[in-house]
Write a protein that holds these residues in place. Structure first.
Motif, PDB file in Angstrom:
ATOM      1  N   MET A   1       0.859  -1.141   0.175  1.00 20.46           N
ATOM      2  CA  MET A   1      -0.045  -0.026   0.022  1.00 20.46           C
ATOM      3  C   MET A   1       0.728   1.380  -0.012  1.00 20.46           C
ATOM      4  N   ALA A   2       0.679   2.101  -1.009  1.00 21.42           N
ATOM      5  CA  ALA A   2       1.588   3.385  -1.119  1.00 21.42           C
ATOM      6  C   ALA A   2       1.106   4.183   0.141  1.00 21.42           C
ATOM      7  N   ALA A   3       2.352   5.044   0.555  1.00 25.36           N
ATOM      8  CA  ALA A   3       2.270   5.986   1.559  1.00 25.36           C
ATOM      9  C   ALA A   3       1.576   7.112   1.367  1.00 25.36           C
ATOM     10  N   LEU A   4       0.686   7.614   1.958  1.00 26.49           N
ATOM     11  CA  LEU A   4      -0.042   8.816   1.766  1.00 26.49           C
ATOM     12  C   LEU A   4       0.902  10.213   1.741  1.00 26.49           C
ATOM     13  N   PRO A   5       0.871  11.003   0.595  1.00 22.76           N
ATOM     14  CA  PRO A   5       1.769  11.866   0.643  1.00 22.76           C
ATOM     15  C   PRO A   5       1.768  12.906   1.747  1.00 22.76           C
ATOM     16  N   VAL A   6       2.855  13.406   2.130  1.00 25.74           N
ATOM     17  CA  VAL A   6       3.115  14.322   3.346  1.00 25.74           C
ATOM     18  C   VAL A   6       2.606  15.683   2.778  1.00 25.74           C
ATOM     19  N   MET A   7       1.760  16.273   3.268  1.00 23.15           N
ATOM     20  CA  MET A   7       1.121  17.538   2.897  1.00 23.15           C
ATOM     21  C   MET A   7       2.337  18.531   3.681  1.00 23.15           C
ATOM     22  N   PRO A   8       2.746  19.507   2.777  1.00 29.88           N
ATOM     23  CA  PRO A   8       3.686  20.681   3.266  1.00 29.88           C
ATOM     24  C   PRO A   8       2.940  21.700   4.229  1.00 29.88           C
ATOM     25  N   GLU A   9       3.821  21.863   5.301  1.00 22.80           N
ATOM     26  CA  GLU A   9       3.153  22.869   6.318  1.00 22.80           C
ATOM     27  C   GLU A   9       2.892  24.242   5.677  1.00 22.80           C
ATOM     28  N   THR A  10       1.603  24.492   6.152  1.00 20.89           N
ATOM     29  CA  THR A  10       0.999  26.021   5.734  1.00 20.89           C
ATOM     30  C   THR A  10       1.882  26.964   6.240  1.00 20.89           C
ATOM     31  N   ALA A  11       1.973  28.167   5.649  1.00 23.82           N
ATOM     32  CA  ALA A  11       2.551  29.230   6.478  1.00 23.82           C
ATOM     33  C   ALA A  11       1.812  29.848   8.177  1.00 23.82           C
ATOM     34  N   ASP A  12       0.637  29.668   7.824  1.00 20.92           N
ATOM     35  CA  ASP A  12      -0.078  29.856   9.252  1.00 20.92           C
ATOM     36  C   ASP A  12       0.217  28.914  10.351  1.00 20.92           C
ATOM     37  N   ALA A  13       0.265  27.486   9.918  1.00 19.66           N
ATOM     38  CA  ALA A  13       0.924  26.367  10.795  1.00 19.66           C
ATOM     39  C   ALA A  13       2.101  26.659  11.304  1.00 19.66           C
ATOM     40  N   VAL A 187      23.252  44.525  17.947  1.00 20.72           N
ATOM     41  CA  VAL A 187      23.436  44.664  16.721  1.00 20.72           C
ATOM     42  C   VAL A 187      23.239  42.953  16.319  1.00 20.72           C
ATOM     43  N   LEU A 188      24.026  42.115  17.165  1.00 23.55           N
ATOM     44  CA  LEU A 188      23.885  40.722  16.887  1.00 23.55           C
ATOM     45  C   LEU A 188      22.383  40.113  16.881  1.00 23.55           C
ATOM     46  N   LEU A 189      21.569  40.530  18.033  1.00 28.07           N
ATOM     47  CA  LEU A 189      20.606  40.177  18.264  1.00 28.07           C
ATOM     48  C   LEU A 189      19.479  40.795  16.939  1.00 28.07           C
ATOM     49  N   ALA A 190      19.715  41.886  16.255  1.00 28.65           N
ATOM     50  CA  ALA A 190      18.787  42.442  15.269  1.00 28.65           C
ATOM     51  C   ALA A 190      19.191  41.545  13.970  1.00 28.65           C
ATOM     52  N   LEU A 191      20.495  40.865  13.862  1.00 25.31           N
ATOM     53  CA  LEU A 191      20.688  39.882  12.822  1.00 25.31           C
ATOM     54  C   LEU A 191      19.935  38.507  12.920  1.00 25.31           C
ATOM     55  N   SER A 192      19.841  38.194  14.290  1.00 30.26           N
ATOM     56  CA  SER A 192      19.010  37.000  14.713  1.00 30.26           C
ATOM     57  C   SER A 192      17.606  37.302  14.268  1.00 30.26           C
ATOM     58  N   VAL A 193      16.853  38.418  14.662  1.00 28.15           N
ATOM     59  CA  VAL A 193      15.575  38.743  14.328  1.00 28.15           C
ATOM     60  C   VAL A 193      15.223  38.655  12.870  1.00 28.15           C
ATOM     61  N   ARG A 194      16.168  39.247  12.185  1.00 27.39           N
ATOM     62  CA  ARG A 194      16.019  39.042  10.634  1.00 27.39           C
ATOM     63  C   ARG A 194      15.972  37.987  10.119  1.00 27.39           C
ATOM     64  N   LEU A 195      17.006  36.957  10.621  1.00 25.12           N
ATOM     65  CA  LEU A 195      17.143  35.936   9.985  1.00 25.12           C
ATOM     66  C   LEU A 195      16.057  34.600  10.450  1.00 25.12           C
ATOM     67  N   TRP A 196      15.636  34.834  11.688  1.00 29.28           N
ATOM     68  CA  TRP A 196      14.727  33.650  12.292  1.00 29.28           C
ATOM     69  C   TRP A 196      13.586  33.970  12.715  1.00 29.28           C
ATOM     70  N   MET A 197      13.055  35.008  12.791  1.00 30.28           N
ATOM     71  CA  MET A 197      11.808  35.438  13.264  1.00 30.28           C
ATOM     72  C   MET A 197      10.630  35.052  12.245  1.00 30.28           C
ATOM     73  N   VAL A 198       9.540  34.509  12.537  1.00 27.14           N
ATOM     74  CA  VAL A 198       8.616  33.874  11.718  1.00 27.14           C
ATOM     75  C   VAL A 198       7.519  35.156  11.957  1.00 27.14           C
ATOM     76  N   GLU A 199       7.090  35.883  10.670  1.00 22.48           N
ATOM     77  CA  GLU A 199       5.991  36.632  11.000  1.00 22.48           C
ATOM     78  C   GLU A 199       4.736  36.287  10.525  1.00 22.48           C
ATOM     79  N   PRO A 200       3.737  36.344  11.544  1.00 21.33           N
ATOM     80  CA  PRO A 200       2.539  35.773  11.008  1.00 21.33           C
ATOM     81  C   PRO A 200       1.726  36.496  10.155  1.00 21.33           C
ATOM     82  N   ARG A 201       0.657  35.988   9.627  1.00 24.28           N
ATOM     83  CA  ARG A 201      -0.426  36.659   8.785  1.00 24.28           C
ATOM     84  C   ARG A 201      -1.245  37.728   9.847  1.00 24.28           C
ATOM     85  N   ARG A 202      -1.398  38.814   9.130  1.00 20.93           N
ATOM     86  CA  ARG A 202      -2.434  39.690  10.032  1.00 20.93           C
ATOM     87  C   ARG A 202      -3.704  39.122  10.197  1.00 20.93           C
ATOM     88  N   GLY A 203      -4.172  39.254  11.557  1.00 24.44           N
ATOM     89  CA  GLY A 203      -5.381  38.624  11.872  1.00 24.44           C
ATOM     90  C   GLY A 203      -5.516  37.014  11.985  1.00 24.44           C
TER      91      GLY A 203
END
Length: 440
Positions: A1-13, A187-203
């Protein structure tokens, strides 16, 4: 039995999965904001002696000069944050104020230090409005006070650790090196924010869908009009503004008061007072936010405003005792109890305001709130306290700062009144079925 395809994670999730990480980053940015802002408070006595300043000038440096630019520039930054990347705005702002904090250490006179402090205020204007907006998008109304409570620990922890680090470095190497030590890491923290923070959709965490169509975006004038028309929001802003005036006066001149009136050394203030206040305030902010969430879910969000009013009223006698006692142990015990009770106000206050704000105007409402809070609270609190200290000196001598701080603390019942009125109006809105923040 073929494995079900893994759905990509949405930006909201993904945004929701990583919201604790995003909240932690935003709290750390807020921590750096207040560390760089309050580093001056522990250094005031050294700066005063080195540059030959008076208390009025010290109050201007830590109060109005900073607040004028910090508060007013927050409005256009918030307008931009409701339309552009909030993550990028925060990263750029953090870089600017960190560099300016380090440059404060190079100042040779009052004017130069004033210019660099204005630069710190310009940078910090880009932090809180987009941060409030992101948190409101990541957490539903029933969890917002707790999230804002965690975020607000940046105030007491940043101010406390700024005093610890700044005081210890200043005691050994002078105030100029202390400024550089707290500024450069941002300044180092600012670089971390720019690279790794995930911005959510408004609302994202609101039940109603939100349009990102630029043609539907409200204007800045719409933001002012909508807030002015919301009576409970106006009372909340007045309440938190008066509370901030008292708090900023204590935060900026508290270390100087302990050194002048109790004979504490710079190192003692850094190792005893600063960490105790920071940890007590952080504990009160986190626990207070969680209790406010629980009360809101059980009894309605209007109870959160009354909860803050009760705690502020309970804290007042301890605040007054701190300024009237001549016993150091009694004074430290009183101020810690005051911080424990009073430090819960930021989380519920900002959460309620964000819950009342239209989704597409959250950053603008946050900026308008911060405009009033900082022009009056931060701008006038330290400035008037410094001026009163100079005016009281002919009557009270070296104890003039004690009575200037006491005068500021007596404004607390006025703030309590506005918290009570906000709760009454929020309750009426809920009973009348008007648009109000939900507790679910």
């Amino acid at each position: 039995m073929a494995a079900l395809p893994v759905m990509p994670e949405t930006a909201d999730a993904r945004a929701l999965r990583l919201r604790s990480w995003t909240l932690a980053l935003l709290t750390l940015v807020y921590f750096f904001s207040f560390m760089d802002r309050y580093i001056l408070s522990i250094l005031l006595e050294q700066i005063k002696a080195d540059l030959g300043l008076n208390d009025t000038q010290l109050g201007l440096l830590s109060g109005f000069a900073f607040a004028m630019f910090y508060a007013t520039l927050g409005i256009p930054v918030a307008w931009l944050a409701d339309r552009k990347s909030r993550r990028d705005i925060i990263a750029i702002a953090l870089t600017l104020w960190s560099v300016m904090t380090a440059l404060c250490g190079t100042a040779q006179n009052f004017v130069q230090l004033l210019i660099f402090r204005i630069g710190v205020g310009v940078g910090e204007a880009g932090s809180s409005p987009p941060s409030h907006s992101i948190i409101a998008d990541l957490y539903p109304p029933g969890q917002r006070a707790g999230a804002m409570g965690i975020y607000s620990t940046g105030v007491v922890l940043g101010g406390g650790f700024g005093a610890i680090i700044g005081g210890l470095i200043a005691a050994s190497y002078g105030w100029r090196w202390a400024m550089a030590a707290v500024g450069i890491p941002g300044v180092l923290l600012a670089l971390s924010v720019r690279l790794w923070m995930v911005e959510p959709r408004r609302g994202l965490s609101d039940p109603a869908p939100t349009s990102d169509d630029p043609r539907t975006m409200p204007s800045l004038a719409d933001g002012f009009r909508s807030l002015a028309a919301c009576a409970p929001a106006v009372h909340l802003i007045l309440a938190v503004t008066i509370t901030s005036l008292v708090g900023y006066a204590t935060a900026n001149f508290g270390p100087s008061y302990l050194q002048r009136s109790f004979g504490m050394t710079l190192t003692q203030v850094s190792l005893i007072y600063a960490p105790a206040v920071a940890l007590t305030g952080a504990f009160g902010g986190i626990v207070g936010g969680k209790i406010a969430d629980a009360l809101g879910r059980r009894h309605g969000l209007h109870v959160q405003a009354w909860f803050v009013a009760v705690l502020k009223l309970a804290a007042l006698p301890f605040t007054v005792a701190f300024y009237l006692t001549y016993d150091l142990s009694v004074g430290l015990g009183a101020v810690l109890l005051s911080y424990l009770l009073a430090s819960s106000y930021l989380g519920p206050s900002f959460a309620l305001i964000q819950g009342l704000a239209p989704t597409r105007m959250r950053a603008v409402w946050a900026a308008i709130t911060l405009l009033v809070i900082n022009l009056v609270g931060l701008g006038l609190g330290p400035t008037i306290t410094g001026l009163l200290s100079d005016l009281y000196r002919p009557y009270f001598g070296v104890e003039s700062l004690r009575y200037a701080l006491l005068s500021a603390s007596l404004l607390t019942p006025w703030a309590v009144f506005h918290y009570w009125r906000a709760g009454v109006m929020l309750q009426r809105r809920s009973q009348d079925g008007q648009a109000a923040p939900a507790a679910a």
